[in-house]
Design a protein around this motif. Structure first.
Motif, PDB file in Angstrom:
ATOM      1  N   LEU A 129       0.829  -1.216   0.000  1.00 10.14           N
ATOM      2  CA  LEU A 129       0.000   0.000   0.000  1.00 10.14           C
ATOM      3  C   LEU A 129       0.858   1.259   0.000  1.00 10.14           C
ATOM      4  O   LEU A 129       0.593   2.214  -0.717  1.00 10.14           O
ATOM      5  N   ILE A 130       1.918   1.263   0.823  1.00 10.06           N
ATOM      6  CA  ILE A 130       2.766   2.449   0.969  1.00 10.06           C
ATOM      7  C   ILE A 130       4.071   2.248   0.209  1.00 10.06           C
ATOM      8  O   ILE A 130       4.715   1.208   0.317  1.00 10.06           O
ATOM      9  N   ASN A 137       0.973   6.670  -0.747  1.00 13.48           N
ATOM     10  CA  ASN A 137       0.166   5.473  -1.026  1.00 13.48           C
ATOM     11  C   ASN A 137       0.190   5.130  -2.519  1.00 13.48           C
ATOM     12  O   ASN A 137      -0.098   5.968  -3.365  1.00 13.48           O
ATOM     13  N   MET A 215      -5.975   7.806   3.506  1.00 16.83           N
ATOM     14  CA  MET A 215      -5.408   6.459   3.371  1.00 16.83           C
ATOM     15  C   MET A 215      -4.338   6.235   4.430  1.00 16.83           C
ATOM     16  O   MET A 215      -4.313   5.210   5.109  1.00 16.83           O
ATOM     17  N   LYS A 216      -3.468   7.212   4.580  1.00 17.09           N
ATOM     18  CA  LYS A 216      -2.380   7.087   5.566  1.00 17.09           C
ATOM     19  C   LYS A 216      -2.929   7.094   6.989  1.00 17.09           C
ATOM     20  O   LYS A 216      -2.464   6.348   7.853  1.00 17.09           O
ATOM     21  N   GLU A 219      -4.525   3.765   7.693  1.00 17.06           N
ATOM     22  CA  GLU A 219      -3.526   2.706   7.838  1.00 17.06           C
ATOM     23  C   GLU A 219      -2.910   2.720   9.241  1.00 17.06           C
ATOM     24  O   GLU A 219      -2.634   1.677   9.823  1.00 17.06           O
ATOM     25  N   ARG A 224      -3.699  -2.263   7.753  1.00 24.37           N
ATOM     26  CA  ARG A 224      -3.648  -2.273   6.292  1.00 24.37           C
ATOM     27  C   ARG A 224      -4.862  -2.948   5.651  1.00 24.37           C
ATOM     28  O   ARG A 224      -5.423  -2.450   4.678  1.00 24.37           O
TER      29      ARG A 224
END
Length: 374
Positions: A129-130, A137, A215-216, A219, A224
């Motif tokens: 994802l990262i 992302n 998104m971050k 997470e 995740r």
């Protein structure tokens, strides 16, 4: 052994799922044909390897050339579908730099337990994802999903449509209000950990590729796997809304009003006059020489500085005059694609072209290309 009977069934099958080859313990390889099936079934025993067809749940490596970084090769779980094309979720297209215009990709099927374990633990697309390069992302909303959620956030919709959109995105929610703001529908998708986050509008900065702040945040707070699931629902919400309501652009949307056209003409005339002055000063010997540069080099440094102003100034006018309801402007504001520069170059002026950081030089006698007059 445990799987002997199931492998015999695959060997005997005339259609999918079946098997292609059998490898004996001595390394000899046999192709499974209608004539050899009975013989192969008889000799099949522990130690034989059956090369079967891929089926749902198998893990494979997916790769698109050129492999420019680590995420150009990741593992995905197989879902067998009709027709002979590879398909992947658009949210995972960015790390491959894939754009669905005829791209070719390759699948590699891990053959050992060690290889499958590495694929599941290290290469799984959900574990990437990262980005290790810049901590942005790699997975996120693109194009239609960004535009759809942006438009949804600007409108009021009825309860029935809101519940249907959420259901199609994978959320069963009962809404009490008769009419609800699109922004509140979007919030229903989000996990409670980030439902109180403040955002003025729903654009690419929330769930977009390489810039998704939510998104971050997700997470960090929920892990995740939950983040990936939320992304899937947000993506589905945007694309479903856009599909139900429609969105398109036409050539007319790339046009500009008369005021912009008039200003464009005036700016080009003004800059052309200034450029002509530089040329006159060059030939008359009045051009100010840049320290350490020749007369010609000084001219070629000053000319682009003047000519590049055309695109910048026209771009500012186009931005001021662009209608907020224009679909092209909607895409730009949402962050799903395009820029004011694109509209400027299509509708007004391409601007000074450069090759290798310099103006196009004469490739023919007194002209840049053969079809220009001397």
């Amino acid at each position: 052994t445990l799987n002997l009977e199931s492998l015999k069934t695959l060997v005997m099958s005339d259609k999918y799922p079946g098997a292609n080859y059998v490898i004996r313990p001595d390394g000899k390889r046999k192709r499974i044909t209608a004539e050899l099936k009975a013989e192969i079934i008889e000799e099949l025993a522990p130690g034989y390897i059956v090369e079967r067809h891929l089926r749902d749940g198998d893990i494979v490596l997916f790769n698109r050339h050129p492999s420019l970084h680590r995420a150009s090769l990741m593992s995905h779980y197989v879902k067998v579908l009709p027709s002979r094309t590879f398909r992947l979720h658009p949210a995972a297209a960015f790390p491959y730099n894939a754009d669905f215009d005829g791209d070719e990709m390759n699948i590699h099927s891990p053959q050992t337990d060690e290889a499958r374990a590495e694929a599941k633990v290290l290469l799984d697309v959900k574990q990437n994802l990262i980005s290790p390069k810049n901590a942005c992302n790699l997975l996120g909303c693109i194009t239609d999903a960004v535009t759809g959620n942006f438009l949804l956030g600007k409108r009021m919709i009825q309860r029935a449509e809101a519940e249907q959109l959420l259901y199609n995105a994978g959320k069963e929610v009962e809404i009490s209000k008769k009419n609800i703001e699109g922004k509140d529908v979007f919030i229903q998708i989000l996990l409670k950990e980030i439902q109180n986050e403040n955002f003025s509008e729903i654009n690419s900065k929330l769930f977009g590729v390489e810039e998704g702040v939510l998104m971050k945040e997700l997470e960090k707070k929920v892990g995740r796997m939950n983040t990936i699931e939320t992304l899937r629902e947000v993506f589905a919400l945007g694309t479903n809304y856009l599909s139900r309501n429609g969105f398109t652009i036409s050539l007319e949307d790339l046009n500009v009003n008369e005021k912009t056209k008039k200003s464009t003409k005036e700016i080009i005339q003004e800059v052309e006059a200034r450029a002509q002055k530089i040329i006159q000063d060059y030939y008359s010997g009045e051009l100010e020489i840049i320290p350490g540069k020749s007369k010609e080099a000084s001219r070629e440094i000053k000319m682009p500085q003047v000519l590049n102003e055309v695109r910048t100034k026209i771009g500012m006018i186009v931005k001021q005059e662009a209608s907020k309801e224009n679909p092209v402007n909607t895409m730009i504001l949402a962050g799903s694609g395009g820029s004011i520069l694109n509209v400027t170059q299509i509708a007004c002026c391409v601007g000074q072209q450069a090759l290798g950081g310099r103006r196009i030089s004469f490739g023919y006698t007194q002209r840049t290309l053969s079809f220009f007059k001397e």
